[in-house]
Design a protein around this motif. Structure first.
Motif, PDB file in Angstrom:
ATOM      1  N   GLU A 150      16.608  40.724 -49.535  1.00  0.00           N
ATOM      2  CA  GLU A 150      15.790  41.923 -49.739  1.00  0.00           C
ATOM      3  C   GLU A 150      14.408  41.755 -49.105  1.00  0.00           C
ATOM      4  OE1 GLU A 150      15.843  42.560 -53.969  1.00  0.00           O
ATOM      5  OE2 GLU A 150      17.817  43.528 -53.908  1.00  0.00           O
ATOM      6  N   LEU A 176      22.072  43.811 -46.077  1.00  0.00           N
ATOM      7  CA  LEU A 176      21.736  44.347 -47.387  1.00  0.00           C
ATOM      8  C   LEU A 176      22.413  45.690 -47.607  1.00  0.00           C
ATOM      9  CD1 LEU A 176      20.139  43.868 -49.979  1.00  0.00           C
ATOM     10  CD2 LEU A 176      18.232  45.077 -48.922  1.00  0.00           C
ATOM     11  N   GLY A 177      22.459  46.511 -46.561  1.00  0.00           N
ATOM     12  CA  GLY A 177      23.117  47.808 -46.655  1.00  0.00           C
ATOM     13  C   GLY A 177      24.582  47.657 -46.937  1.00  0.00           C
ATOM     14  N   ALA A 212      14.742  42.056 -45.382  1.00  0.00           N
ATOM     15  CA  ALA A 212      14.983  43.458 -45.019  1.00  0.00           C
ATOM     16  C   ALA A 212      13.694  44.265 -45.109  1.00  0.00           C
ATOM     17  CB  ALA A 212      16.059  44.053 -45.919  1.00  0.00           C
ATOM     18  N   ARG A 213      12.938  44.061 -46.189  1.00  0.00           N
ATOM     19  CA  ARG A 213      11.657  44.758 -46.335  1.00  0.00           C
ATOM     20  C   ARG A 213      10.664  44.333 -45.259  1.00  0.00           C
ATOM     21  NH1 ARG A 213      10.672  42.916 -51.437  1.00  0.00           N
ATOM     22  NH2 ARG A 213      12.566  43.335 -52.546  1.00  0.00           N
ATOM     23  N   GLN A 226      18.569  43.997 -42.886  1.00  0.00           N
ATOM     24  CA  GLN A 226      18.745  45.369 -43.341  1.00  0.00           C
ATOM     25  C   GLN A 226      20.228  45.764 -43.295  1.00  0.00           C
ATOM     26  OE1 GLN A 226      16.004  47.251 -40.648  1.00  0.00           O
ATOM     27  NE2 GLN A 226      14.263  46.975 -42.040  1.00  0.00           N
ATOM     28  N   VAL A 227      20.903  45.361 -42.238  1.00  0.00           N
ATOM     29  CA  VAL A 227      22.337  45.666 -42.117  1.00  0.00           C
ATOM     30  C   VAL A 227      23.118  44.956 -43.221  1.00  0.00           C
ATOM     31  CG1 VAL A 227      24.382  45.308 -40.668  1.00  0.00           C
ATOM     32  CG2 VAL A 227      22.270  46.182 -39.655  1.00  0.00           C
ATOM     33  N   GLY A 254      16.161  43.520 -38.791  1.00  0.00           N
ATOM     34  CA  GLY A 254      17.312  44.408 -38.676  1.00  0.00           C
ATOM     35  C   GLY A 254      18.601  43.796 -39.238  1.00  0.00           C
ATOM     36  N   TYR A 258      15.644  35.382 -44.199  1.00  0.00           N
ATOM     37  CA  TYR A 258      17.045  35.676 -43.907  1.00  0.00           C
ATOM     38  C   TYR A 258      17.859  34.382 -43.853  1.00  0.00           C
ATOM     39  CZ  TYR A 258      21.057  37.802 -41.524  1.00  0.00           C
ATOM     40  OH  TYR A 258      22.310  38.235 -41.170  1.00  0.00           O
ATOM     41  N   GLY A 284      11.386  43.971 -42.258  1.00  0.00           N
ATOM     42  CA  GLY A 284      11.732  44.646 -41.016  1.00  0.00           C
ATOM     43  C   GLY A 284      12.796  43.964 -40.182  1.00  0.00           C
TER      44      GLY A 284
END
Length: 169
Positions: free
Chosen positions: A154, A168-169, A157-158, A165-166, A162, A129, A160
């Motif tokens: 990515e 990337l979303g 995010a993969r 993941q946010v 958070g 990250y 885990g």
């Protein structure tokens, strides 16, 4: 666990950092012996001073937190650097964090980049990250590289994380 302790003690007494680290883990987690984090800290220090990278990392964290020994940020950072220099990936990430937190400049990110890179390649989501952000914002790199930034994002995010993941979303 008691057999492991019995077998490790003679090796630990002769200065074997792997045996010393094993004993530290047994006491730290109370495996076959009563949990004794102060005694574990002593064993981690023996192993750290004998060159064990895992012990250097663990002892550094103990010193930095100051829960079971007297807090010593300077020595904690020194042990963390020793572990990083020995190739311990989580220690490399932590040292990179020390560098960039202390002096959040382009030069600091450039200095920390190899440490982040090594930790990220070892699969540490936090490092992935951080690397994604470095590439996205061109912190210490010649120019922003959106493809590299997205790739590391990515992976984080993969893995885990958070925040990744946010983002990337």
């Amino acid at each position: 666990f008691l057999t492991a302790l019995e077998l490790a003690l003679p090796r630990a007494d002769s200065g074997d950092p792997a045996a010393q680290t094993l004993i530290a883990e047994l006491y730290w987690n109370g495996l076959g012996v009563g949990r004794d984090r102060s005694k574990a800290a002593d064993w981690y220090k023996f192993a750290a001073d004998a060159g064990g990278a895992d012990a250097q990392f663990s002892y550094a964290n103990i010193l930095l937190q100051g829960k079971f020994v007297k807090e010593d940020k300077e020595q904690g950072e020194a042990y963390m650097r020793k572990a990083a220099d020995s190739g311990h990936r989580r220690a490399q990430f932590n040292v990179a964090q020390f560098i960039t937190a202390r002096r959040p400049t382009w030069a600091s990110f450039k200095e920390a980049l190899p440490l982040y890179q090594s930790a990220a390649e070892a699969g540490i989501p936090d490092a992935q990250y951080a690397l994604a952000n470095i590439y996205a914002e061109a912190k210490g790199v010649a120019f922003g590289d959106d493809n590299k930034a997205r790739g590391w994002l990515e992976k984080a995010a993969r893995g885990g994380l958070g925040a990744a993941q946010v983002d990337l979303g």
